[in-house]
Design an enzyme around this catalytic site. Structure first.
Site, PDB file in Angstrom:
ATOM      1  CD  GLU A 157      41.198  47.121  42.904  1.00  0.00           C
ATOM      2  OE1 GLU A 157      40.051  46.641  42.867  1.00  0.00           O
ATOM      3  OE2 GLU A 157      41.798  47.493  41.888  1.00  0.00           O
ATOM      4  CD  GLU A 276      44.810  45.528  39.944  1.00  0.00           C
ATOM      5  OE1 GLU A 276      43.822  45.870  39.234  1.00  0.00           O
ATOM      6  OE2 GLU A 276      44.709  44.850  40.974  1.00  0.00           O
TER       7      GLU A 276
END
Length: 489
Positions: A157, A276
């Site tokens: 991320e 995720e």
């Protein structure tokens, strides 16, 4: 369909590791301090792959701190979750746990505060047989054979400003390309995942993937996707339709990847790693800055209800429907933190409602995913417009001939009939439903079996047609077995 679709996630966050998978001194801990009750539930859940050690945690992590004699390991501050990390659980403990759980490891590299050299050092320590400083260091730590980790995430991320080492797409793309090039020189058969957007709401969604893939296309195998769905705003119809967003996200990033491939005149197809995903009551979380420094605190330990489980079931259906492009998927996380498995320190472990659709899908989704397009009534939602009330897919196992149907009824107000055309003479081998008169029902330590899949009713066969009724707000699995297979037994 890839077995890696049924992955999970163990991050050094909250109680996922400490008093989750690892609790020395627990009555059910083994000699390595691993909770055997959690290991048993992990195997029952059907997890095939586990991503480790983060997540946001990895972007400030020094892997060296978690190897060697435990008494020599330094305590550190984890800036991601404002936690105190004693490093008593690290790479080798995780690999021992993964072996006992029967799962493939998916390792994330720190490209936030570290870079190419540190990534190569970790891969050498983990994967090289012996004879070098780092491989011999591993052997001196009691691990003679290499771990041979095949799947690696190039950071986490890094488009997010909350991330340690946040980068622009250009900055990250160059670092990811340099790291990937070096790792492929070490072992050209490693599979590498480049960071995609943290979520589809990011201002750079789509453009981030395009710029990163232009830099890395020939050296990576996957681009990552992350998405969490929040039921907290009270819009139940939109929440039940969350899979519409996941489906659109997958198709958007696949199209972006294909555009880059065409622009580069490459015949290679980049696959997607949805590493995720889950339901998360995110609006209840006040942010990292609200946290007090603590050692493995209770953090976002959401307790899931029937509606949450139905949404998780619909997200699994979406991953299956896109199995031609999604090669890896990880539900986040495994224990305690937005998790299917809950534990108490020194106490029991139990299954949350969301455990059940994952476990049954992982167990019975085998072979080929079939194209299923139900003719369904539509539901109007505030976030996603009109969505079909029934969301479904099916798989065919060529070894047994079984066809397994997975279906969700998103309608909150009524049951819906479903008719299925079968390819031959079959019987209903199993019919289970996850539904409840109270869609807010939950499992707890005091009542761990309040919500479980129950025998479905009303399934009927007429020749090669099956009919059944889907209860409101429900997830259903029906296994059809060939009649010939039954007579052969």
């Amino acid at each position: 369909m890839e077995p890696r679709l049924f992955g999970s996630f163990v991050e050094h966050m909250g109680r996922t590791v400490y008093s989750g998978v690892f609790e020395p001194g627990h009555p059910l801990a083994d000699a390595d301090g691993l909770r055997t009750d959690v290991l048993e539930l992990t195997r029952e859940l059907g997890v095939t792959l586990v991503r480790y050690p983060g997540g946001n945690f990895v972007s400030n992590y020094r892997w060296e701190d978690g190897v060697g004699p435990v008494e020599d390991r330094p305590a550190r501050l984890d800036l991601a979750w404002r936690s105190l990390e004693d490093n008593s659980f690290g790479l080798n403990e995780f690999m021992a746990w993964a072996a006992k759980a029967g799962v493939e490891p998916m390792m994330a590299l720190n490209l936030g505060t570290r870079g190419v050299a540190e990534a190569l050092e970790l891969v050498e320590y983990a994967n090289y047989p012996g004879g070098t400083r780092l491989s011999e260091l591993r052997r001196s730590h009691g691990v003679d054979k290499p771990h041979d980790v095949r799947l690696w995430c190039l950071g986490n991320e890094l488009d997010g400003p909350w991330q340690m080492g946040h980068k622009t797409a250009g900055e990250y793309g160059r670092l990811a390309a340099e790291t990937a090039r070096a790792l492929k020189r070490f072992d050209p058969n490693l599979s590498l995942v480049a960071c995609g957007s943290s979520n589809s709401g990011m201002a750079t969604f789509g453009s981030w993937e395009a710029e990163v893939l232009e830099a890395t296309y020939d050296m990576v195998d996957y681009i990552s996707l992350h998405a969490y769905y929040d039921p907290s705003d009270g819009d139940a119809d939109s929440f039940l339709a969350s899979a519409a967003d996941m489906d659109h996200m997958i198709k958007s990033i696949a199209a972006t990847a294909d555009h880059v491939g065409a622009k580069l005149r490459s015949r290679k197809k980049i696959k997607l790693s949805f590493d995720e995903w889950n339901v998360w009551y995110q609006s209840r979380f006040k942010g990292e800055s609200s946290l007090e420094w603590a050692a493995h605190p209770r953090l976002i330990e959401d307790v899931y209800d029937v509606t949450d489980a139905v949404v998780v079931g619909s997200l699994l259906i979406t991953l299956l429907r896109n199995a031609d492009r999604v090669g890896v998927a990880c539900q986040a996380q495994l224990a305690n933190v937005i998790a299917p498995i809950m534990t108490e320190p020194g106490g029991p472990a139990w299954r949350q409602t969301i455990f059940h659709p994952f476990a049954l899908t992982a167990r019975y989704a085998r072979g080929e995913v079939l194209r299923v397009e139900p003719d369904s009534p539509l539901i109007e939602t505030a976030k996603y417009g009109e969505v079909p009330a029934i969301w479904a897919t099916a798989t065919h196992d060529p070894e047994t001939g079984e066809i397994t149907l997975f279906a969700v009824n998103r309608d909150r107000h009524g049951a819906l009939p479903l008719e299925i055309a079968l390819p031959g003479d079959m019987r209903v081998a199993e019919h289970l439903e996850l539904a409840d008169d109270d869609p807010s029902a939950r499992n707890t330590a005091a009542d761990p079996e309040r919500v479980v899949p129950r025998q479905g009713t009303g399934a009927a066969l007429d020749g090669r047609r099956a009919t059944l009724t889907l209860p409101p707000v429900s997830w259903t699995i029906v296994r059809f077995a060939p009649l010939t297979a039954r007579s052969a037994r």
